[in-house]
Design a protein around this motif. Structure first.
Motif, PDB file in Angstrom:
ATOM      1  N   PHE A   1     -28.053  21.328 -44.302  1.00 32.08           N
ATOM      2  CA  PHE A   1     -27.004  20.313 -44.304  1.00 32.08           C
ATOM      3  C   PHE A   1     -26.431  20.137 -45.710  1.00 32.08           C
ATOM      4  CE2 PHE A   1     -25.677  15.747 -44.331  1.00 32.08           C
ATOM      5  CZ  PHE A   1     -24.605  15.895 -43.468  1.00 32.08           C
ATOM      6  N   GLU A   2     -27.301  20.147 -46.730  1.00 28.23           N
ATOM      7  CA  GLU A   2     -26.814  20.074 -48.112  1.00 28.23           C
ATOM      8  C   GLU A   2     -25.868  21.227 -48.416  1.00 28.23           C
ATOM      9  OE1 GLU A   2     -29.882  17.914 -51.170  1.00 28.23           O
ATOM     10  OE2 GLU A   2     -30.391  19.926 -50.481  1.00 28.23           O
ATOM     11  N   GLU A   3     -26.227  22.410 -47.970  1.00 22.46           N
ATOM     12  CA  GLU A   3     -25.369  23.576 -48.213  1.00 22.46           C
ATOM     13  C   GLU A   3     -24.022  23.402 -47.523  1.00 22.46           C
ATOM     14  OE1 GLU A   3     -24.243  27.320 -49.701  1.00 22.46           O
ATOM     15  OE2 GLU A   3     -25.841  25.910 -50.244  1.00 22.46           O
ATOM     16  N   ALA A   4     -24.040  22.863 -46.302  1.00 22.75           N
ATOM     17  CA  ALA A   4     -22.787  22.629 -45.579  1.00 22.75           C
ATOM     18  C   ALA A   4     -21.917  21.609 -46.307  1.00 22.75           C
ATOM     19  CB  ALA A   4     -23.088  22.152 -44.158  1.00 22.75           C
ATOM     20  N   VAL A   5     -22.541  20.582 -46.877  1.00 22.72           N
ATOM     21  CA  VAL A   5     -21.783  19.562 -47.607  1.00 22.72           C
ATOM     22  C   VAL A   5     -21.222  20.137 -48.903  1.00 22.72           C
ATOM     23  CG1 VAL A   5     -21.954  17.346 -48.814  1.00 22.72           C
ATOM     24  CG2 VAL A   5     -23.061  17.647 -46.593  1.00 22.72           C
ATOM     25  N   ARG A   6     -22.039  20.930 -49.617  1.00 17.96           N
ATOM     26  CA  ARG A   6     -21.602  21.487 -50.905  1.00 17.96           C
ATOM     27  C   ARG A   6     -20.458  22.481 -50.735  1.00 17.96           C
ATOM     28  NH1 ARG A   6     -25.079  20.226 -55.001  1.00 17.96           N
ATOM     29  NH2 ARG A   6     -27.202  19.636 -54.405  1.00 17.96           N
ATOM     30  N   THR A   7     -20.529  23.294 -49.700  1.00 14.11           N
ATOM     31  CA  THR A   7     -19.559  24.384 -49.542  1.00 14.11           C
ATOM     32  C   THR A   7     -18.488  24.081 -48.509  1.00 14.11           C
ATOM     33  OG1 THR A   7     -20.945  25.474 -47.869  1.00 14.11           O
ATOM     34  CG2 THR A   7     -21.320  26.062 -50.180  1.00 14.11           C
ATOM     35  N   GLY A   8     -18.648  22.990 -47.769  1.00 14.24           N
ATOM     36  CA  GLY A   8     -17.717  22.682 -46.693  1.00 14.24           C
ATOM     37  C   GLY A   8     -16.416  22.081 -47.190  1.00 14.24           C
ATOM     38  N   PRO A   9     -15.486  21.852 -46.278  1.00 11.21           N
ATOM     39  CA  PRO A   9     -14.185  21.292 -46.651  1.00 11.21           C
ATOM     40  C   PRO A   9     -14.321  19.868 -47.172  1.00 11.21           C
ATOM     41  CG  PRO A   9     -14.449  21.318 -44.266  1.00 11.21           C
ATOM     42  CD  PRO A   9     -15.606  22.076 -44.827  1.00 11.21           C
ATOM     43  N   VAL A  10     -13.415  19.496 -48.062  1.00 12.43           N
ATOM     44  CA  VAL A  10     -13.379  18.136 -48.591  1.00 12.43           C
ATOM     45  C   VAL A  10     -11.958  17.610 -48.490  1.00 12.43           C
ATOM     46  CG1 VAL A  10     -15.303  18.464 -50.187  1.00 12.43           C
ATOM     47  CG2 VAL A  10     -12.969  18.927 -50.954  1.00 12.43           C
ATOM     48  N   ARG A  11     -11.856  16.304 -48.525  1.00 11.81           N
ATOM     49  CA  ARG A  11     -10.559  15.649 -48.634  1.00 11.81           C
ATOM     50  C   ARG A  11     -10.571  14.811 -49.891  1.00 11.81           C
ATOM     51  NH1 ARG A  11      -8.665  13.230 -42.863  1.00 11.81           N
ATOM     52  NH2 ARG A  11      -7.014  12.484 -44.231  1.00 11.81           N
ATOM     53  N   LYS A  12      -9.431  14.681 -50.526  1.00 13.63           N
ATOM     54  CA  LYS A  12      -9.322  13.844 -51.710  1.00 13.63           C
ATOM     55  C   LYS A  12      -9.123  12.396 -51.282  1.00 13.63           C
ATOM     56  CE  LYS A  12      -9.745  16.223 -55.501  1.00 13.63           C
ATOM     57  NZ  LYS A  12     -10.794  15.859 -56.488  1.00 13.63           N
ATOM     58  N   SER A  13      -9.875  11.507 -51.923  1.00 11.92           N
ATOM     59  CA  SER A  13      -9.691  10.093 -51.640  1.00 11.92           C
ATOM     60  C   SER A  13      -8.394   9.612 -52.270  1.00 11.92           C
ATOM     61  CB  SER A  13     -10.857   9.287 -52.211  1.00 11.92           C
ATOM     62  OG  SER A  13     -10.736   9.214 -53.624  1.00 11.92           O
ATOM     63  N   GLU A  14      -7.940   8.463 -51.807  1.00 13.15           N
ATOM     64  CA  GLU A  14      -6.843   7.803 -52.497  1.00 13.15           C
ATOM     65  C   GLU A  14      -7.370   7.271 -53.823  1.00 13.15           C
ATOM     66  OE1 GLU A  14      -3.762   7.928 -51.319  1.00 13.15           O
ATOM     67  OE2 GLU A  14      -4.679   9.149 -49.775  1.00 13.15           O
ATOM     68  N   ALA A  15      -6.558   7.317 -54.869  1.00 11.80           N
ATOM     69  CA  ALA A  15      -6.984   6.821 -56.176  1.00 11.80           C
ATOM     70  C   ALA A  15      -7.246   5.327 -56.082  1.00 11.80           C
ATOM     71  CB  ALA A  15      -5.912   7.100 -57.225  1.00 11.80           C
ATOM     72  N   ARG A  16      -8.444   4.916 -56.521  1.00 14.65           N
ATOM     73  CA  ARG A  16      -8.807   3.506 -56.466  1.00 14.65           C
ATOM     74  C   ARG A  16      -9.862   3.230 -57.519  1.00 14.65           C
ATOM     75  NH1 ARG A  16     -10.831   3.495 -50.500  1.00 14.65           N
ATOM     76  NH2 ARG A  16      -9.114   4.954 -50.428  1.00 14.65           N
ATOM     77  N   GLU A  17     -10.108   1.934 -57.742  1.00  8.78           N
ATOM     78  CA  GLU A  17     -11.122   1.570 -58.724  1.00  8.78           C
ATOM     79  C   GLU A  17     -12.496   1.891 -58.168  1.00  8.78           C
ATOM     80  OE1 GLU A  17     -12.951  -2.357 -60.937  1.00  8.78           O
ATOM     81  OE2 GLU A  17     -10.961  -2.447 -60.043  1.00  8.78           O
ATOM     82  N   GLN A  18     -13.336   2.509 -58.998  1.00  3.24           N
ATOM     83  CA  GLN A  18     -14.711   2.779 -58.594  1.00  3.24           C
ATOM     84  C   GLN A  18     -15.614   2.743 -59.806  1.00  3.24           C
ATOM     85  OE1 GLN A  18     -15.600   5.636 -55.540  1.00  3.24           O
ATOM     86  NE2 GLN A  18     -17.132   6.605 -56.807  1.00  3.24           N
ATOM     87  N   ASP A  19     -16.633   1.889 -59.734  1.00  5.88           N
ATOM     88  CA  ASP A  19     -17.641   1.772 -60.778  1.00  5.88           C
ATOM     89  C   ASP A  19     -17.020   1.584 -62.153  1.00  5.88           C
ATOM     90  OD1 ASP A  19     -20.296   1.427 -61.143  1.00  5.88           O
ATOM     91  OD2 ASP A  19     -20.796   3.534 -61.362  1.00  5.88           O
ATOM     92  N   GLY A  20     -16.044   0.677 -62.221  1.00  2.00           N
ATOM     93  CA  GLY A  20     -15.461   0.330 -63.504  1.00  2.00           C
ATOM     94  C   GLY A  20     -14.353   1.241 -63.967  1.00  2.00           C
TER      95      GLY A  20
END
Length: 366
Positions: free
Chosen positions: A262-281
């Protein structure tokens, strides 16, 4: 001409946001390929897209954004000035109202009979196995905040009650909890202290083998010693959120996953870009999202745009946070618990209910 991907890269608007603004008639591509449906933007539209991104970050309503862009393209500067000033006044009124509400909330908190977390004045002593305390700290350390605006989250909560020590960390977007058996506290009062991250790391460095680790809380000072080695320091003088309330989630659908694959699928799988927002300062941060779907046969898959649209509701989480949670789970098999798309995703150990993490989902733009 720019493709939609190039426009997203150069303007600061995500691909999904550009599609949304096209459908809303706010920023319509100069040309759409009638065969492939690909969107193409003219060079002069880049300035409008960047303006749109700024207006959205400022929280301007879509109806006003449409008027600002119309005034901008027609050089109607008076209209643009009026709309910007009107929105600024709304923001200032909203900030004033919010300050009033927060002032009321602070007063209510000050009068609560049972504050969420208090630094105790009595000396409290308890003992745990070094290996078990080390495993507990490893399971939660990743979730501690680095945001200087939220100092109360810049540590790990040590919550001692009866013969159990809970250690908890959160940065608002994720939370990790672990449980350790302790002796010596017995029927003493529940004691909670926030140990700053540097001291947590110093404590962790002392823990090895099966030797006893002795924890002492004396007022606002906490000490851990293992034989002839010791780490000690001041606790953080802040209140920690009531984690028991935050982790009380309705039961969801549980899926057992093989962590390495599952880690391999997450690392190599498709991603989407989040909308730009505040995160952790950090303002305007955009990060990779992993979209998960649970199929009818009880398996979980990493989904890309348009993949598996009929195979379960998608749940999107920060990919880096998900990988951290999987690593902290420290098992070859973990349980992912899915609620509805707006509920946190829980990552649990199948053999240890007291150790788990939760990740806040991210809303996907259409």
């Amino acid at each position: 001409m720019r493709s939609i991907g190039e426009m997203a890269r150069d303007s600061g608007l995500g691909v999904s946001a550009l599609r949304f603004y096209d459908r809303a008639g706010v920023l319509v591509p100069a040309w759409v390929d009638p065969v492939s449906g690909y969107r193409w933007y003219s060079p002069e539209q880049l300035e409008e897209a960047r303006l749109l991104a700024r207006l959205r970050r400022a929280g301007m309503p879509l109806a006003d954004i449409r008027l600002v862009l119309a005034g901008w393209s027609s050089a109607d500067t008076d209209l643009v000035h009026q709309l910007l000033e009107a929105h600024l006044r709304r923001l200032e009124r909203g900030l004033s109202d919010a300050r009033g509400e927060f002032s009321t909330l602070r007063a209510l908190l000050a009068h609560r009979e049972n504050p969420m977390t208090s630094i105790r004045s009595a000396t409290v002593r308890s003992t745990a196995l070094s290996s078990e305390l080390a495993a507990a700290l490893d399971a939660v350390r990743f979730a501690a905040s680095t945001d200087p605006e939220l100092p109360m989250l810049g540590g790990v909560l040590f919550d001692i009650e009866g013969e159990t020590l809970h250690v908890v960390a959160t940065d608002r977007y994720r939370m990790a909890v672990s449980r350790v058996a302790v002796t010596g506290h017995g029927g003493g009062p529940r004691t909670q202290v926030i140990v700053p991250v540097p001291l947590v790391d110093a404590m962790r460095a002392l823990l090895s083998g099966e030797e006893p680790a002795r924890l002492a809380v004396d007022g606002d000072r906490v000490t851990l010693d293992t034989g002839d080695r010791q780490a000690a320091g001041q606790c953080l003088g802040h209140d920690f959120p009531d984690y028991r309330r935050l982790v009380h989630l309705p039961a969801g659908r549980r899926v057992l996953v093989d962590v390495p694959s599952f880690e391999e699928a997450v690392r190599t799988g498709p991603v989407r870009k989040s909308e730009a927002r505040e995160q952790d300062g950090q303002d305007g941060v955009s990060y990779d999202l992993t979209v998960l779907r649970v199929t009818d046969d009880g398996t979980v898959s990493v989904s890309g745009d348009g993949d598996g649209v009929d195979e379960g509701t998608p749940v999107a989480v920060n990919r880096e946070f998900l990988l951290h949670a999987l690593a902290a789970g420290a098992r070859n098999r973990l349980v992912l618990e899915f609620g509805d798309p707006t509920a946190p995703l829980a990552v649990r150990r199948p053999d240890e209910e007291g150790t788990f993490s939760i990740l806040m989902p991210v809303r996907l733009e259409s």
